[in-house]
Design a protein around this motif. Sequence first.
Motif, PDB file in Angstrom:
ATOM      1  N   SER A 242      -4.535   8.879  10.290  1.00  0.00           N
ATOM      2  CA  SER A 242      -4.566  10.336  10.168  1.00  0.00           C
ATOM      3  C   SER A 242      -5.375  10.959  11.299  1.00  0.00           C
ATOM      4  O   SER A 242      -5.075  12.069  11.742  1.00  0.00           O
ATOM      5  N   PHE A 243      -6.406  10.256  11.768  1.00  0.00           N
ATOM      6  CA  PHE A 243      -7.204  10.755  12.891  1.00  0.00           C
ATOM      7  C   PHE A 243      -6.329  10.934  14.120  1.00  0.00           C
ATOM      8  O   PHE A 243      -6.317  11.995  14.754  1.00  0.00           O
ATOM      9  N   ASN A 244      -5.558   9.903  14.444  1.00  0.00           N
ATOM     10  CA  ASN A 244      -4.726   9.959  15.637  1.00  0.00           C
ATOM     11  C   ASN A 244      -3.622  11.002  15.497  1.00  0.00           C
ATOM     12  O   ASN A 244      -3.356  11.778  16.419  1.00  0.00           O
ATOM     13  N   LYS A 245      -2.993  11.041  14.317  1.00  0.00           N
ATOM     14  CA  LYS A 245      -1.926  12.020  14.110  1.00  0.00           C
ATOM     15  C   LYS A 245      -2.448  13.442  14.244  1.00  0.00           C
ATOM     16  O   LYS A 245      -1.787  14.307  14.836  1.00  0.00           O
ATOM     17  N   HIS A 246      -3.636  13.673  13.697  1.00  0.00           N
ATOM     18  CA  HIS A 246      -4.205  15.021  13.757  1.00  0.00           C
ATOM     19  C   HIS A 246      -4.574  15.408  15.180  1.00  0.00           C
ATOM     20  O   HIS A 246      -4.228  16.504  15.644  1.00  0.00           O
ATOM     21  N   MET A 247      -5.257  14.514  15.873  1.00  0.00           N
ATOM     22  CA  MET A 247      -5.759  14.854  17.201  1.00  0.00           C
ATOM     23  C   MET A 247      -4.650  14.921  18.253  1.00  0.00           C
ATOM     24  O   MET A 247      -4.771  15.641  19.242  1.00  0.00           O
ATOM     25  N   GLU A 248      -3.555  14.172  18.051  1.00  0.00           N
ATOM     26  CA  GLU A 248      -2.473  14.133  19.037  1.00  0.00           C
ATOM     27  C   GLU A 248      -1.378  15.155  18.749  1.00  0.00           C
ATOM     28  O   GLU A 248      -0.448  15.297  19.535  1.00  0.00           O
ATOM     29  N   HIS A 249      -1.478  15.846  17.631  1.00  0.00           N
ATOM     30  CA  HIS A 249      -0.445  16.828  17.293  1.00  0.00           C
ATOM     31  C   HIS A 249      -0.447  17.961  18.326  1.00  0.00           C
ATOM     32  O   HIS A 249      -1.496  18.407  18.788  1.00  0.00           O
ATOM     33  N   LYS A 250       0.745  18.416  18.672  1.00  0.00           N
ATOM     34  CA  LYS A 250       0.872  19.488  19.651  1.00  0.00           C
ATOM     35  C   LYS A 250       1.425  20.738  18.973  1.00  0.00           C
ATOM     36  O   LYS A 250       2.522  20.722  18.413  1.00  0.00           O
ATOM     37  N   LEU A 251       0.648  21.789  19.022  1.00  0.00           N
ATOM     38  CA  LEU A 251       1.076  23.072  18.459  1.00  0.00           C
ATOM     39  C   LEU A 251       1.854  23.863  19.506  1.00  0.00           C
ATOM     40  O   LEU A 251       1.463  23.919  20.675  1.00  0.00           O
ATOM     41  N   SER A 252       2.938  24.468  19.067  1.00  0.00           N
ATOM     42  CA  SER A 252       3.697  25.316  19.976  1.00  0.00           C
ATOM     43  C   SER A 252       3.064  26.701  20.038  1.00  0.00           C
ATOM     44  O   SER A 252       2.299  27.103  19.158  1.00  0.00           O
ATOM     45  N   LYS A 253       3.394  27.417  21.078  1.00  0.00           N
ATOM     46  CA  LYS A 253       2.859  28.765  21.248  1.00  0.00           C
ATOM     47  C   LYS A 253       3.330  29.671  20.114  1.00  0.00           C
ATOM     48  O   LYS A 253       2.580  30.531  19.633  1.00  0.00           O
ATOM     49  N   GLU A 254       4.557  29.457  19.644  1.00  0.00           N
ATOM     50  CA  GLU A 254       5.092  30.272  18.550  1.00  0.00           C
ATOM     51  C   GLU A 254       4.309  30.036  17.261  1.00  0.00           C
ATOM     52  O   GLU A 254       4.023  30.979  16.505  1.00  0.00           O
ATOM     53  N   GLU A 255       3.956  28.767  16.990  1.00  0.00           N
ATOM     54  CA  GLU A 255       3.177  28.457  15.795  1.00  0.00           C
ATOM     55  C   GLU A 255       1.822  29.153  15.830  1.00  0.00           C
ATOM     56  O   GLU A 255       1.362  29.707  14.825  1.00  0.00           O
ATOM     57  N   VAL A 256       1.179  29.100  16.989  1.00  0.00           N
ATOM     58  CA  VAL A 256      -0.145  29.705  17.132  1.00  0.00           C
ATOM     59  C   VAL A 256      -0.066  31.218  16.945  1.00  0.00           C
ATOM     60  O   VAL A 256      -0.932  31.827  16.303  1.00  0.00           O
ATOM     61  N   GLU A 257       0.959  31.828  17.477  1.00  0.00           N
ATOM     62  CA  GLU A 257       1.104  33.281  17.362  1.00  0.00           C
ATOM     63  C   GLU A 257       1.341  33.706  15.920  1.00  0.00           C
ATOM     64  O   GLU A 257       0.984  34.824  15.519  1.00  0.00           O
ATOM     65  N   ASN A 258       1.917  32.822  15.113  1.00  0.00           N
ATOM     66  CA  ASN A 258       2.204  33.155  13.721  1.00  0.00           C
ATOM     67  C   ASN A 258       1.014  32.941  12.795  1.00  0.00           C
ATOM     68  O   ASN A 258       1.019  33.445  11.664  1.00  0.00           O
ATOM     69  N   PHE A 259      -0.009  32.200  13.252  1.00  0.00           N
ATOM     70  CA  PHE A 259      -1.149  31.905  12.385  1.00  0.00           C
ATOM     71  C   PHE A 259      -1.844  33.164  11.868  1.00  0.00           C
ATOM     72  O   PHE A 259      -2.131  33.275  10.674  1.00  0.00           O
ATOM     73  N   PRO A 260      -2.150  34.164  12.736  1.00  0.00           N
ATOM     74  CA  PRO A 260      -2.840  35.360  12.213  1.00  0.00           C
ATOM     75  C   PRO A 260      -1.998  36.123  11.187  1.00  0.00           C
ATOM     76  O   PRO A 260      -2.542  36.801  10.318  1.00  0.00           O
ATOM     77  N   LYS A 261      -0.677  36.023  11.284  1.00  0.00           N
ATOM     78  CA  LYS A 261       0.197  36.753  10.368  1.00  0.00           C
ATOM     79  C   LYS A 261       0.466  35.957   9.098  1.00  0.00           C
ATOM     80  O   LYS A 261       0.951  36.505   8.113  1.00  0.00           O
ATOM     81  N   MET A 262       0.170  34.664   9.147  1.00  0.00           N
ATOM     82  CA  MET A 262       0.554  33.791   8.044  1.00  0.00           C
ATOM     83  C   MET A 262      -0.292  34.038   6.801  1.00  0.00           C
ATOM     84  O   MET A 262      -1.503  34.181   6.871  1.00  0.00           O
ATOM     85  N   LYS A 263       0.375  34.083   5.656  1.00  0.00           N
ATOM     86  CA  LYS A 263      -0.299  34.102   4.367  1.00  0.00           C
ATOM     87  C   LYS A 263      -0.049  32.756   3.703  1.00  0.00           C
ATOM     88  O   LYS A 263       1.085  32.428   3.362  1.00  0.00           O
ATOM     89  N   TRP A 264      -1.118  31.982   3.570  1.00  0.00           N
ATOM     90  CA  TRP A 264      -0.970  30.633   3.060  1.00  0.00           C
ATOM     91  C   TRP A 264      -0.447  30.676   1.617  1.00  0.00           C
ATOM     92  O   TRP A 264      -1.012  31.352   0.762  1.00  0.00           O
ATOM     93  N   LYS A 265       0.609  29.953   1.385  1.00  0.00           N
ATOM     94  CA  LYS A 265       1.193  29.880   0.045  1.00  0.00           C
ATOM     95  C   LYS A 265       0.891  28.513  -0.559  1.00  0.00           C
ATOM     96  O   LYS A 265       1.248  27.484   0.017  1.00  0.00           O
ATOM     97  N   TYR A 266       0.242  28.546  -1.710  1.00  0.00           N
ATOM     98  CA  TYR A 266      -0.064  27.300  -2.406  1.00  0.00           C
ATOM     99  C   TYR A 266       1.158  26.911  -3.234  1.00  0.00           C
ATOM    100  O   TYR A 266       1.501  27.575  -4.212  1.00  0.00           O
ATOM    101  N   THR A 267       1.812  25.847  -2.793  1.00  0.00           N
ATOM    102  CA  THR A 267       3.125  25.498  -3.327  1.00  0.00           C
ATOM    103  C   THR A 267       3.091  24.403  -4.382  1.00  0.00           C
ATOM    104  O   THR A 267       4.106  24.123  -4.996  1.00  0.00           O
ATOM    105  N   TRP A 268       1.952  23.776  -4.579  1.00  0.00           N
ATOM    106  CA  TRP A 268       1.904  22.692  -5.570  1.00  0.00           C
ATOM    107  C   TRP A 268       0.544  22.665  -6.251  1.00  0.00           C
ATOM    108  O   TRP A 268      -0.451  23.156  -5.713  1.00  0.00           O
ATOM    109  N   ALA A 269       0.520  22.108  -7.450  1.00  0.00           N
ATOM    110  CA  ALA A 269      -0.717  21.965  -8.221  1.00  0.00           C
ATOM    111  C   ALA A 269      -0.617  20.678  -9.031  1.00  0.00           C
ATOM    112  O   ALA A 269       0.395  20.432  -9.696  1.00  0.00           O
TER     113      ALA A 269
END
Length: 710
Positions: A139-166
């Motif tokens: 999980s360390f390697n997967k997390h640190m090597e993940h590449k975020l796209s510019k579109e994903e980053v631009e959507n973060f401030p607009k994103m409302k986190w939805k809790y989909t499972w419990a």
Amino acid sequence: MVKQLVRKRGASEAEELEVFKEQSNYDNLLMQLQSCNKDVAASCMKRQRQEEGRSDTEDDEDSCPESSSALEEEEEEEEEEGTDDESPKSSSLGNNMSEPMPNSETEEDTESDRSDTDQENELEVGLHGDPSTSDITSSFNKHMEHKLSKEEVENFPKMKWKYTWAVPAVGMSNCKWSGTGECLLKDLETKSSNYNLKQRLYEHWLDVYKTSGGTDFHSSRQRFFFSLCNSYRDILNCNKKPFYLKGLEEDSSIMDSYIMHTLNHVFKSGDLITKNSSKMAKHKYCAEILSGEKFLDHGFTRPKVLILLPLASIALRVIKRLIHLTPSANKVTVEHLDRLYKDFGNGDVGKNEDMDELSLNDQSFSAQKSSKPSDFQALFGGNNEDLFMIGIKFTRKSIRLFSDFYSSDIIVASPLGLITKLGEMEKNKEKDVDYLSSIEVLIIDHADIIAMQNWSHVNTVIEHMNKIPSKQHGTDVMRIRQWYLDGYARFYRQSIVLGFHSNPDINGFFNRYCNNFEGKVRLLCEYKGILPKVVLQVRQVYERFEADSIADVDDARLEYFSKKVFPKINESSQGGVMLFISSYFEFVRVRNFLKMQNASFCLLGEYTKQSDISRARNWFFEGKRKIMLYTERAHFYHRYKIRGIQSLIMYSLPERKEFYPEIVNMLDGSENMTCRVIFSPFDHLRLERIVGTVPAKRMGTSDKNVFVFC
């Protein structure tokens, strides 16, 4: 030489990044890398083989053994640069703003530290097989090597986190884990050989667990919460029973989990840097080509973990446990342990303390007879200083406490300690807090106590975290991860918030500032309430007032008090009216209102002088003052037992549910035995902890506005 970065006033973060890249000749080097083709690389490799007397057919992979030296020059530069922001002791900063110890490392020491660690890693490979596959899938390697796209980053401030499972929380019948994205709890139940821990860490933790009497590590609370932390999602757990409220086992197991996650992250980060440095040293003719593609393993600065804690005594408890959970081979010596006890304890434990005795059951203070409740004594019986900061560095076979912040792996601090550093930076432009620029794991423990201090300090600290640094600090810019250079570090930072209860400030922090791309997990609980702990036969009347929005609550509360509650107090000839108020802001508003009404009252708040407190308590007991204003923070820090109360009015419910029965039981001896509580639907979090989740929902939506409990 480290050069001052040009920072334009009013420039955007993107513009600052361009300056940073220009400063480091980043663009020129990148152009050189792009111009190199595979033929050039092959030529470099062939030339290296010829010098080493090897044939072209030999495998290149074995030219990078993990036992090679690493990062000698980088560590030396970090040591020198770190002195720019040491934490000098000052009489105005208290005794626990810990001054880093003078650097005594030599270049040879640093190289030896790293190479010895590599030899140990090589031994682990021999004992446990080729680590390459597990490293890639960790999980360390997967997390640190993940590449975020510019579109994903631009959507973060607009994103409302939805809790989909419990999913129901194991061992907690009244709680459930809820999260965003895909449900990960099924994966956490899967048994693993080492649960993505470094093998040495896993074996040592298993030994500690068995020594403490544990038998089933896989099913333990420690293992589960570590796996949750190891998912690298943001976590909010505000139902952790603290050690000072007889919750030692639960508190300790969660603390063990985040400490092991911290150690695992720091050690894996260091191992990756060491391995890559070793490869680059072997491929010296092609270092520039290789570093551009494969060896991006640095942040802007070295510190990777920040642990925020409210009190020095709690910091001592965490650091002692961190030392205890570090494998013996990595703590042959613990430097400046005596200073740790002197600055963070009561100075009664010397440097000869046996390392094997640094367990959770150790107490750095002696029990004293006191009329205060047991939880108060356990929390404040040690060093209750709230202004401290300490760096921790892991070297070859030692743990270096009070290390320079820029050469530290972990920083343990109070919010006030960091706020003080930010204040120094404002006054002296030569100082900075760039050691916060590369924090990858943020842990806030005992968040409920920090909220009693000043939660706004936490918000201020987080706003200065993961920013483009003001200086280069000797980092090899060719090895900085791309997402740092792109200004995306805050989307990779994992935040773990732990406490006994939540409140709007903590929830707001988690929603606004915790934007890890991996997602979020939070613990939701239902409460039974604590009304049975009121031992007196007190008539408890809850009166609901309405407000259009949370922004209007304070005005609506004061209006209800002034029109519905105060007139009855004013008309009555009876004194002994205790007015309990949760926040200082409300305290000031009510005080000003009572002054305007020429009411007979006295004050007992967190900022009241001791001489005034004694006078106010006597006046109230003797009936010389009709009303006493008493704040929750004053009760938190002093736990006064007020005499002479005839009638109790709770202007606002306490944040800490255990205070409710304490305050109500002060009516002992009263002829009235009545408690009047004012609340609104926006007080649901406090209300449900006191009366229970089910009654609280009914009280917030019922057509009736008055509810009575006896």
